[in-house]
Design an enzyme around this catalytic site. Sequence first.
Site, short mmCIF file in Angstrom:
data_model
loop_
_atom_site.label_atom_id
_atom_site.label_comp_id
_atom_site.label_asym_id
_atom_site.label_seq_id
_atom_site.Cartn_x
_atom_site.Cartn_y
_atom_site.Cartn_z
N GLU A 25 -9.33 -20.70 0.03
CA GLU A 25 -8.95 -20.43 -1.36
C GLU A 25 -7.45 -20.62 -1.54
O GLU A 25 -6.68 -20.46 -0.58
CB GLU A 25 -9.35 -18.99 -1.72
CG GLU A 25 -9.04 -18.62 -3.16
CD GLU A 25 -9.71 -17.33 -3.63
OE1 GLU A 25 -10.28 -16.60 -2.80
OE2 GLU A 25 -9.65 -17.06 -4.85
N ASN A 172 -17.86 -18.44 -9.80
CA ASN A 172 -17.74 -17.52 -8.66
C ASN A 172 -17.70 -16.09 -9.19
O ASN A 172 -16.97 -15.80 -10.15
CB ASN A 172 -16.43 -17.80 -7.90
CG ASN A 172 -16.08 -16.70 -6.92
OD1 ASN A 172 -16.69 -16.58 -5.86
ND2 ASN A 172 -15.10 -15.86 -7.27
N GLU A 173 -18.47 -15.22 -8.59
CA GLU A 173 -18.49 -13.81 -8.98
C GLU A 173 -18.48 -13.67 -10.50
O GLU A 173 -17.60 -13.04 -11.10
CB GLU A 173 -17.34 -13.02 -8.32
CG GLU A 173 -17.48 -13.01 -6.80
CD GLU A 173 -16.58 -12.02 -6.05
OE1 GLU A 173 -15.68 -11.45 -6.67
OE2 GLU A 173 -16.82 -11.84 -4.84
N TYR A 240 -18.75 -8.13 1.77
CA TYR A 240 -17.69 -7.89 2.76
C TYR A 240 -17.98 -6.58 3.48
O TYR A 240 -18.61 -5.67 2.91
CB TYR A 240 -16.33 -7.79 2.06
CG TYR A 240 -15.82 -9.13 1.56
CD1 TYR A 240 -15.15 -9.99 2.41
CD2 TYR A 240 -16.02 -9.53 0.24
CE1 TYR A 240 -14.69 -11.23 1.97
CE2 TYR A 240 -15.56 -10.76 -0.21
CZ TYR A 240 -14.89 -11.61 0.67
OH TYR A 240 -14.43 -12.83 0.24
N GLU A 297 -19.35 -15.70 0.74
CA GLU A 297 -18.19 -14.86 1.09
C GLU A 297 -18.69 -13.70 1.92
O GLU A 297 -19.53 -12.91 1.45
CB GLU A 297 -17.46 -14.36 -0.15
CG GLU A 297 -16.69 -15.48 -0.85
CD GLU A 297 -15.79 -14.98 -1.98
OE1 GLU A 297 -15.29 -13.84 -1.90
OE2 GLU A 297 -15.61 -15.76 -2.93
N GLN A 346 -11.69 -15.82 5.31
CA GLN A 346 -11.51 -17.21 4.96
C GLN A 346 -11.01 -17.97 6.18
O GLN A 346 -10.71 -17.35 7.20
CB GLN A 346 -10.51 -17.33 3.81
CG GLN A 346 -10.99 -16.62 2.55
CD GLN A 346 -10.17 -16.98 1.30
OE1 GLN A 346 -9.29 -17.84 1.33
NE2 GLN A 346 -10.46 -16.29 0.18
O1 AHR Z 1 -12.00 -13.79 -0.62
C1 AHR Z 1 -11.19 -13.04 -1.47
C2 AHR Z 1 -11.82 -12.76 -2.82
O2 AHR Z 1 -12.90 -11.90 -2.67
C3 AHR Z 1 -12.40 -13.94 -3.56
O3 AHR Z 1 -11.44 -14.64 -4.28
C4 AHR Z 1 -13.38 -13.30 -4.48
O4 AHR Z 1 -14.45 -14.16 -4.82
C5 AHR Z 1 -13.82 -12.06 -3.74
O5 AHR Z 1 -13.83 -10.95 -4.54
#
Ligand code: AHR
Length: 492
Positions: A25, A172-173, A240, A297, A346
């Site tokens: 990103e 995205n999201e 995450y 992600e 990432q």
């Molecule tokens: O990876 C960091 C961020 O986490 C990304 O930009 C977003 O999609 C997520 O919330």
Amino acid sequence: MNHVIVNCRVSKGIINKNIYGQFSEHLGRCVYEGLYVKDDDNIPNVNGIRKDVVDALKKIEVPVLRWPGGCFADTYHWKDGIGPKESRKTIVNTSWGGVTEDNSFGTHEFMELAEQLGCDAYFSGNVGSGTVQEMADWIEYCNMGGISPMADLRRKNGREKPWNVKFWGIGNEAWGCGGNMSADYYADEAKKYATYMRNYDKDFSICRIASGANNADYHWTKTVCEKAGRMIDAITLHHYTVTSDWDHKGKATDFSKSEYYSLLHNTFKMEELVSNHSSIIKQYETSDHKIGLIVDEWGTWFDVEDGTNPAFLFQQNTIRDAILAGINLNIFNNHCDTVVMTNIAQMINVLQAMILTDGDKMVLTPTYFVYYLYKKHMDAMHLESYVDSDRLNHDEEEVPRITVSASEKDGKLLITMVNLSADEDAETTVYLSGFNPSDAKASCVTGNISDHNTFTTPDKVGITNLDVVVDKYNKELKVRLPKSSVCAVEVY
Ligand code: AHR
């Protein structure tokens, strides 16, 4: 004694190589500095792309790379990033620290990176602040071989042939930084976008990827699949792993054993999420239209390193991260009937990275070595595997002692096992059902749970060889998995 059984007669199919995908990103020092150094002569580069980084990444054979975000994607207007660099417009990266983005790394530069890495591109389109026309134009720019306004513009900018970009994310999201939409509203938007996301070659089809759920938002997956399922090829999931909660993420290198087990316990949520989202998706599939699950992600998220910009999400990476990567990759392999791609967040200098850089210096992280050990799973035939062992208890948290996944390619097996114990090696017998072993070799990433590589000690963590004993008669292997280790056994 621990027992692992690999049943070579039962499979869920091919492990899509894209499960080993990555994410890059415009965030902190991922793209700029990490991957792209413009014409900085002090850091060896090919057309601005760092040579040391590309050489290291080629060794893990990255299959697909997602770009340009993340949250950044829904603020990105791709036409700002093409044409002569001196006339490209600057913007403010409002998602990540308000830094100035000069758009010097755009579509052509990203495709140069993808070509150097030998990987596929996965573009995240802008739904939040973009338009359907913008997305349609971007696809035409990348994929139209004949004469057209966008193909002509691409040629004017120096690229004759289309790139044939396969993977296209519809935002995205969308439930958050991508527009704060409801599932119902987004599903309609996704249909509208998908309608105009065209194929430009009868032999090449794009993959339309809907923005999916945050963690356990099953309502999101259900609604989008119900309303837009027939127009998309895949839907995403973001998850995450944090140590306790988002307000107490903790340090990446300085943590207690309790925090170690707590993080590992939390990461098994991925198993539940992948199973449940997959079951929902399957309800909306037909015999001639499958919908894949893409976990685009995932990974660890800790407090940033002291003294670094909080918006840049720069964190160190220890054996604990390696264990977490091994657990998750085993989960994804074992769900290869629905999981068609994942993209760890990432690739470099951000969150759970493969590589960290400081000026012209570079270190490989423990997570990088896990990807190295697992790479032969890519496009291999998955094999069912089971663990017969006790579970580990620490404070309130209970986790398996060992996790496993296995595959077969070209007559060879790859068995990847994670020993989660912070203190105890695991004597393990692996039973091979339906395979006659003649030889085997094993290696692992191991160390104390907080071991990591730094710019002054870049080789503290790496790959170590392991002894493995092959009992041909009983079709068994005996291997001692070191404490806190991710191990790969290849059997011939
Ligand atoms: O990876 C960091 C961020 O986490 C990304 O930009 C977003 O999609 C997520 O919330």
